[in-house]
Design an enzyme around this catalytic site. Structure first.
Site, mmCIF file in Angstrom:
data_model
loop_
_atom_site.group_PDB
_atom_site.id
_atom_site.type_symbol
_atom_site.label_atom_id
_atom_site.label_comp_id
_atom_site.label_asym_id
_atom_site.label_seq_id
_atom_site.Cartn_x
_atom_site.Cartn_y
_atom_site.Cartn_z
ATOM 1 N N ASP A 183 -2.300 38.761 -3.901
ATOM 2 C CA ASP A 183 -2.646 39.173 -2.542
ATOM 3 C C ASP A 183 -3.971 38.531 -2.150
ATOM 4 O O ASP A 183 -4.998 38.790 -2.788
ATOM 5 C CB ASP A 183 -2.754 40.699 -2.498
ATOM 6 C CG ASP A 183 -2.913 41.242 -1.091
ATOM 7 O OD1 ASP A 183 -3.065 40.441 -0.146
ATOM 8 O OD2 ASP A 183 -2.882 42.478 -0.939
ATOM 9 N N HIS A 185 -5.247 38.997 0.882
ATOM 10 C CA HIS A 185 -5.897 40.015 1.708
ATOM 11 C C HIS A 185 -6.589 39.419 2.927
ATOM 12 O O HIS A 185 -7.517 40.031 3.478
ATOM 13 C CB HIS A 185 -6.911 40.809 0.872
ATOM 14 C CG HIS A 185 -6.716 42.294 0.952
ATOM 15 N ND1 HIS A 185 -7.693 43.152 1.407
ATOM 16 C CD2 HIS A 185 -5.660 43.087 0.637
ATOM 17 C CE1 HIS A 185 -7.253 44.395 1.354
ATOM 18 N NE2 HIS A 185 -6.014 44.383 0.894
ATOM 19 N N GLU A 235 1.546 44.045 6.317
ATOM 20 C CA GLU A 235 0.962 45.384 6.262
ATOM 21 C C GLU A 235 0.113 45.693 7.484
ATOM 22 O O GLU A 235 -0.102 46.863 7.817
ATOM 23 C CB GLU A 235 0.123 45.555 4.996
ATOM 24 C CG GLU A 235 -1.146 44.720 4.956
ATOM 25 C CD GLU A 235 -1.829 44.775 3.611
ATOM 26 O OE1 GLU A 235 -2.757 45.578 3.438
ATOM 27 O OE2 GLU A 235 -1.426 44.008 2.721
ATOM 28 N N HIS A 284 5.398 47.363 2.069
ATOM 29 C CA HIS A 284 4.033 47.682 1.653
ATOM 30 C C HIS A 284 3.930 49.190 1.484
ATOM 31 O O HIS A 284 4.384 49.947 2.329
ATOM 32 C CB HIS A 284 3.081 47.188 2.747
ATOM 33 C CG HIS A 284 1.636 47.443 2.497
ATOM 34 N ND1 HIS A 284 0.960 48.534 3.027
ATOM 35 C CD2 HIS A 284 0.706 46.738 1.815
ATOM 36 C CE1 HIS A 284 -0.309 48.470 2.679
ATOM 37 N NE2 HIS A 284 -0.493 47.399 1.924
#
Length: 381
Positions: A183, A185, A235, A284
């Site tokens: 991830d 992010h 997400e 997610h």
């Protein structure tokens, strides 16, 4: 049967639950939360409840349309998450009234078990090999980790090498038959995301998550086209329309969150939209038991499903873990890295109401970390 009462509960470590009770005594549970903004979502629930009180709880789609579109100003994480939690609870009520799991109300399950993955490494990934080995010993077949901790938007060679080294450490334990995902992010810039995808290609990640921030989706096609690594995101997207640019750019895996993207009702529609683009569905869900139970119902009924996120043992759950607020933890007892089919009606879990009410007395004020670089400027968490 009418909706008589709607309550919310702020429970550690960072969750918000809602409870809907009907005139017939049927109770449904939901999890409407934005991590770090739970109190704000709680207020949104209070406002939306003005409409729901007195309504027939089984008119789920009618309510979803009004809750989502009845205000001139729509969308965003707070309102979409508030709608999501109420939607969970209405589906839970419907399943209990009809005596069937929600997945059955969605058309029935298309699989008998759902593959799940475990988190390793924390916000500042460390001790990767040991943590991966522990998950393998627990029977897990896939793990996910943050690619890095705090990182420059244009990373140094050392930072890039550390990402590759972490992946190599995980792969050395997992072998070829298990999977690792990373991830990003949204912590790096578009050019850096392309470099990272290329750098980890030889480690064959299951996917690389959120290589760019949602506000940079107009560059997503460039990133996807830079390597053969499957790209995943979603997400921080909250509706079908939010996913259209990502799907048009060729995203391989969509990751809507059942507590953020309008609940079970909208999650199902996002999955169908993804299927028409040949994209896979990996919800997610680093949240609590109600959110996971709701997400699993959709996963069991979704043909293009890939893998399910879950929060058991995740680094955020220090005070209370996934099973702290249910009377029976067996729905979350993974078997060979999978969730088994659960025939219980509604969301398939039994919430420990006494524990929830007691935890709400303490509440929480969880906030995500705010990071800065060495020069004091803002860093993406």
């Amino acid at each position: 049967m009418k909706i008589e009462r709607i309550e919310t509960f702020l429970v550690p470590p960072r969750w918000l639950f809602c409870r809907i009770e009907t005139s017939d005594g049927v109770v449904g549970w939901g999890e409407p939360v934005v991590e770090g903004r739970a109190e704000v979502v709680r207020t949104a629930i209070e406002v939306l409840s003005e409409y729901l009180i007195g309504q027939d709880p089984l008119q789920i789609e009618r309510h979803w349309q009004i809750l989502s579109k009845g205000g001139f100003y729509r969308g965003g994480p707070v309102l979409s998450s508030a709608v999501a939690g109420l939607d969970h609870a209405l589906w839970d009520i419907a399943g209990k009234v009809y005596g069937a799991p929600v997945a059955s109300l969605l058309g029935g399950r298309v699989r008998d078990r759902v593959r799940v993955y475990a988190w390793v490494g924390g916000d500042e990934p460390a001790e990767i090999a040991d943590q991966v080995a522990a998950q393998v010993d627990a029977g897990m077949t896939a793990v996910k980790m943050n690619a890095s901790g705090r990182i420059q938007p244009s990373p140094s060679l050392a930072e890039l090498n550390s990402i590759v080294a972490r992946m190599a450490a995980a792969r050395s334990v997992l072998g070829d038959e298990r999977d690792v995902a990373i991830d990003l992010h949204g912590r790096v810039g578009v050019a850096a995301a392309r470099r990272i995808l290329h750098a980890v290609e030889d480690q064959h990640p299951l996917f690389v998550e959120e290589p760019v921030l949602p506000e940079h989706l107009h560059h997503l096609g460039e990133v996807i086209g830079s390597s053969t690594v499957p790209v995943a995101l979603g997400e921080r997207l909250y509706s079908r329309s939010d996913f259209v640019p990502a799907l048009d750019a060729g995203v391989a895996v969509v990751q809507p969150d059942v507590s953020h993207a309008g609940g079970i009702s909208e999650l199902r529609r996002i999955a169908v939209l993804a299927e028409t683009h040949g994209a896979l569905f990996a919800p997610h869900c680093p949240l609590g038991p109600i959110s996971l139970a709701a997400s699993l119902q959709v996963s069991f009924a979704t043909p293009n499903f890939l893998i399910q996120e879950q929060s058991r043992g995740i680094h955020y759950n220090v005070e209370s873990d996934l099973t702290a607020y249910v009377t029976d933890p067996s729905p979350f007892a993974w078997v060979d890295g999978h969730a088994e089919w659960n025939p219980l009606p509604g969301l398939g879990i039994m919430v420990d109401e006494a524990a929830v009410r007691e935890a709400d007395k303490k509440g929480h004020g969880w906030r995500n970390p705010v990071w800065t670089h060495e020069d004091g400027s803002f860093a993406e968490w």
